[in-house]
Design a protein around this motif. Structure first.
Motif, PDB file in Angstrom:
ATOM      1  N   ASN A 422       0.851  -1.192   0.000  1.00 25.37           N
ATOM      2  CA  ASN A 422       0.000   0.000   0.000  1.00 25.37           C
ATOM      3  C   ASN A 422       0.884   1.239   0.000  1.00 25.37           C
ATOM      4  O   ASN A 422       1.781   1.367   0.832  1.00 25.37           O
ATOM      5  N   THR A 606      -4.884  -5.826  -6.988  1.00 23.02           N
ATOM      6  CA  THR A 606      -5.887  -5.697  -5.926  1.00 23.02           C
ATOM      7  C   THR A 606      -6.966  -4.703  -6.334  1.00 23.02           C
ATOM      8  O   THR A 606      -8.177  -4.965  -6.172  1.00 23.02           O
ATOM      9  N   GLU A 612      -9.164  -3.033  -1.819  1.00 27.11           N
ATOM     10  CA  GLU A 612      -8.920  -3.633  -0.509  1.00 27.11           C
ATOM     11  C   GLU A 612     -10.198  -3.852   0.286  1.00 27.11           C
ATOM     12  O   GLU A 612     -10.168  -4.480   1.343  1.00 27.11           O
ATOM     13  N   ILE A 618      -8.720  -8.555  -1.075  1.00 27.86           N
ATOM     14  CA  ILE A 618      -7.975  -8.878   0.150  1.00 27.86           C
ATOM     15  C   ILE A 618      -7.172 -10.156  -0.035  1.00 27.86           C
ATOM     16  O   ILE A 618      -6.015 -10.248   0.396  1.00 27.86           O
TER      17      ILE A 618
END
Length: 668
Positions: A422, A606, A612, A618
Motif C-alpha cells: 500500500n 488488488t 482492498e 484482500i
C-alpha cells in the motif's frame, strides 16, 4: 579491530581413578578441542573400558528402544549437559528396575496377543462350520480344528489352561466349569489328547447324527475371544499408564546414559598407560586459568597440567598443525558466524570479519527489501523464534538475523512509503516528517519511476548509494587483507598484488579522481597518470618484487617472457576486477527498484479486483505479499550472501584456517 580468540594448548596427565570426572568436566565446559583425532581404542585399557562402555551402551539403547515402543516422544527441552550428570549406581538401579518392569509387561502383552489370535482363529473356524449340515462326528475331519468335549474336576480348570498353554483353547461350557470344550489344531491334537488324559479329562460322546456346531460351543468360543481381547485392552491401558508414569524418568535416564556412553567412548580411545591417561587439546586463553583451578579441585590435586602458547607447539611452528579458530561475539553478531564458516575459517590471529558481515548483510538486505509491513513480519518472526514460541530446530539460533533484517526492511519501507504494497497508508506520516525539513511530500524516498524529475533523481540516488556502499565494502576487504598480512609478516602480499596496498591505491585513487572530475570538474593531470600507472604496475607485475621482499629466488621463476605475458593478463584482471567489484553493487539498487515494482503490481491487481474492500482484493493482497516475503526474501538473501562472498571475502580469504569445534555431549 577484533581478532580471533587467543588459544592455548593444554596437556593433562590424569590418573585412572579421575579420568571419568575429568572427561565429564571437559564435555560440560564445551570449550576443549582435542589436539588430534582420537584413536579407535587404547589397547592397554580395552577390556576394562569395553566392559564399562557396553554396560552404559546397553542401558542407553534399551531405554531408547523402550521409549520408542512406548510411544514416548523425545523431550521438547534442549539437551543440556550442564543439567545432567554421568550415570551413578542409583541411575543404573533405576534403569534396571524400569527395564525389568517394561520387559515383563511386554512379555505379558505378547502372551496375551497370542491368546487373542488363538481364540479368534478357533471361533472363526467353528463359526465357518456352524451351519454346515453334516454330522458332528464328521466335522473333525473337515476342519483344521480338533474339537474335544468332556468333563473334568472344576478345580483343575485353571491348571488345564495353564498346562495346554498355546497348544489349545479351553472353554468352560457351564458355570461350574465341569464341562469343557478343548479346541486344538490338527498338528497339536495328539499331544493335546495325551495331556488331557493326564489331567483326568473324560470325553463325552456326541451323537453321530448330530449336525453342525452346538450353539453352546460357539457361545463359549465367542466368550473366550471377548475375554482375551478384554485382557489385551486392559494390558494396553496398563502399558499406556506405565509410559505416562515413567516418561520423565526415562527421559532423564536416556540423557544420563548418553553422557555415560560418550565418557566411556572417549576414555577407551585416549592415549594411556596402566595408571595414567594423557589428554591434549586446545582451549581459549580466557578458559585456561579456570580449567587449571577446577580440574585441580575435581581431582583433589591428583593431576598434572601444562599450558603452551601456539608458538611453543612445534607442529604449529612448522606448519603441520593449525591453531583452531574461535570467534567470540554477542548474540547478534554470533548468528552470522555460520555465514563465515560456510565460506571458510579465518586464519588464527587474523581480524575477525564477522562484525562487518553482520552490518553489511543487514544494511544491504534492508535496502533491497524495503516494505514496512513485510519487514515487520520478519521482525515478529525473529522475536517469536528468539522467545521459542516458534521452534524450527537449528534455525532458532538465527532469530537475531530475522530481527535485524526486519528492522532494516521496515526502515527502508518507511522511507519509500510501502506498507504491505500500500502506497497511501503512510502518506500522512511521510508528509509530517518531510515537512520538518521543507515542503511536505510523500513518500520520503520515491522509488517508482515517473515523469516527475525528482523521482528519477531519487532512483539514481539509490543506485549511487549502493555503489558507495560497495566501495566501502571493497575498501574494508582490502584493508583486512593488508593488515592481516602485516601482522603475519607477509610483507610481499601486504604491499604488492591486486589485493595488496598497490591494488588498493589504484582502486582508491581512480574513485577519488572520478569524484573530482564529476563534482569539482577537474581534468586529468599528469600526476594522476603517474600515480595510477605506478600503483597499477606494482599490482599487475608484482612477481619479482614479492619474491625480493620475501627472500625467494629466482626473482623471475619462469623467465622474463612469461613474466611479461602474465603481467599483461594480470593488468587486465586488475582493471576489470575492480570495475566489476564496484558495478556489481548496482544490483542492490536494481533489487530495491524491483521490490517497489512488485509491490506496485500487487496493489494494481488488488484494485482491478475490487480494491482492498472486496474479498477477492484482500485475498490477492494477502497471497501477493506472502509470495513476496517468501520468494523475494530468499532471492534477496542469496544476492546479499553472493555480494559478501565474491566482493568482500575474495579480498582477504586466500587461505582458510581450522574451525574450533570443541568436544561436547550430545543426545542423539
Amino acid at each position: 579491530m577484533a581478532r580471533t580468540a587467543e588459544m592455548r594448548l593444554i596437556e593433562l596427565m590424569v590418573l585412572k581413578q579421575d579420568i571419568a570426572p575429568v572427561i565429564e568436566y571437559i564435555g560440560k565446559k564445551e570449550s576443549f578441542q582435542f589436539q588430534d583425532k582420537l584413536g579407535e581404542e587404547s589397547k592397554t585399557n580395552s577390556k576394562k573400558n569395553d566392559k564399562d562402555f557396553d554396560v552404559d551402551a546397553n542401558f542407553y539403547n534399551s531405554l531408547r528402544n523402550a521409549s520408542i515402543n512406548l510411544n514416548i516422544p523425545l523431550s521438547d527441552e534442549e539437551f543440556s549437559a550442564m543439567e545432567t550428570a554421568a550415570p551413578t549406581s542409583t541411575d543404573r538401579e533405576d534403569a534396571t528396575r524400569i527395564l525389568k518392569s517394561y520387559n515383563d509387561l511386554e512379555a505379558e502383552l505378547e502372551v496375551c496377543a497370542a491368546e487373542v489370535t488363538k481364540a479368534t482363529d478357533a471361533y472363526n473356524e467353528a463359526l465357518a462350520f456352524a451351519n454346515l449340515r453334516v454330522s458332528f462326528s464328521e466335522l473333525d475331519n473337515l476342519s483344521f480344528l480338533a474339537l474335544r468335549i468332556g468333563k473334568i474336576d472344576p478345580a483343575g480348570f485353571d491348571n488345564m489352561k495353564e498346562t495346554l498353554g498355546f497348544r489349545a483353547v479351553v472353554v468352560a461350557l457351564g458355570d461350574d466349569k465341569s464341562h469343557v470344550l478343548v479346541a486344538a489344531t490338527k498338528k497339536n491334537s495328539a499331544e493335546v489328547d495325551l495331556e488331557l488324559k493326564k489331567l483326568g479329562f473324560v470325553t463325552l460322546e456326541i451323537p453321530e447324527d448330530f449336525e453342525g456346531v452346538p450353539q453352546e460351543v460357539l457361545d463359549g468360543l465367542s466368550a473366550q475371544k471377548k475375554k482375551s481381547v478384554q485382557k489385551q485392552e486392559e494390558l494396553e491401558q496398563i502399558r499406556n499408564n506405565f509410559a505416562e508414569t515413567h516418561k520423565t524418568a526415562i527421559h532423564h535416564l536416556i540423557k544420563v546414559f548418553a553422557i555415560g556412553v560418550q565418557i566411556s567412548d572417549i576414555e577407551r580411545r585416549l592415549e594411556s598407560t596402566e595408571l595414567v591417561y594423557r589428554i591434549t587439546g586446545w582451549i581459549p586463553l580466557t578458559e585456561a586459568e579456570v580449567y587449571m583451578k577446577e580440574l585441580d579441585n575435581i581431582t583433589e590435586g591428583r593431576i598434572a597440567i601444562r599450558v603452551f602458547s601456539p608458538l611453543e607447539v612445534s607442529d604449529v611452528v612448522s606448519g603441520k598443525e593449525q591453531v583452531p579458530v574461535k570467534l567470540t561475539h554477542g548474540r547478534f553478531v554470533k548468528s552470522f558466524e555460520r555465514m563465515i564458516f560456510s565460506y571458510g575459517s579465518p586464519l588464527y590471529g587474523n581480524i575477525d570479519p564477522t562484525p562487518f558481515v553482520a552490518v553489511f548483510f543487514t544494511l544491504l538486505f534492508g535496502i533491497m527489501f524495503g516494505d514496512l509491513g513485510q519487514g515487520l513480519v520478519f521482525l515478529l518472526l525473529g522475536i517469536l523464534m528468539a522467545a521459542k514460541v516458534i521452534k524450527v530446530g537449528g534455525w532458532n539460533k538465527f532469530a537475531p538475523i530475522f530481527i535485524a533484517i526486519g528492522i532494516s526492511s521496515s526502515l527502508m519501507g518507511f522511507l519509500t512509503g510501502e506498507f504491505f504494497s500500500n502506497e497511501t497508508l503512510l502518506e500522512p506520516v511521510s508528509e509530517w516528517v518531510t515537512g520538518l525539513f521543507g515542503p511536505p511530500h510523500a513518500p520520503i524516498l520515491k522509488m517508482m519511476p515517473s515523469s516527475d524529475p525528482s523521482s528519477i533523481i531519487a532512483m539514481f540516488g539509490v543506485f549511487g548509494v549502493a555503489v558507495g556502499i560497495g566501495f566501502v565494502i571493497n575498501t574494508i576487504g582490502l584493508l583486512l587483507n593488508i593488515v592481516n598480512n602485516l601482522r603475519r609478516r607477509r610483507f610481499d602480499e601486504a604491499f604488492f598484488g591486486k589485493n595488496g596496498l598497490a591494488g588498493a591505491v589504484f582502486f582508491w585513487y581512480v574513485i577519488v579522481m572520478i569524484i573530482r572530475m564529476v563534482v569539482f570538474h577537474h581534468s586529468i593531470a599528469v600526476y594522476d597518470w603517474i600515480v595510477i600507472g605506478v600503483s597499477l604496475f606494482f599490482a599487475a607485475f608484482a612477481e619479482p618484487f614479492e619474491n625480493l621482499v620475501a627472500g625467494r629466488k629466482p626473482l623471475l621463476e619462469n623467465g622474463f617472457g612469461t613474466y611479461f605475458i602474465s603481467g599483461l593478463v594480470e593488468l587486465i584482471e586488475v582493471i576489470s576486477g575492480y570495475l566489476s567489484n564496484t558495478v556489481s553493487f548496482v544490483r542492490v539498487g536494481a533489487f530495491a527498484l524491483s521490490h517497489a515494482v512488485l509491490d506496485f503490481l500487487i496493489l494494481t491487481l488488488t484494485n482491478m479486483c475490487g480494491g482492498e474492500g472486496s474479498v477477492v482484493g484482500i485475498i490477492i493482497l494477502i497471497v501477493g505479499n506472502a509470495i513476496i516475503i517468501v520468494l523475494e526474501g530468499m532471492i534477496v538473501a542469496i544476492q546479499v550472501i553472493r555480494l559478501q562472498y565474491y566482493e568482500f571475502f575474495s579480498k582477504f580469504f586466500h587461505e582458510t584456517g581450522r574451525e574450533f569445534k570443541p568436544f561436547k555431549f550430545v543426545n542423539e
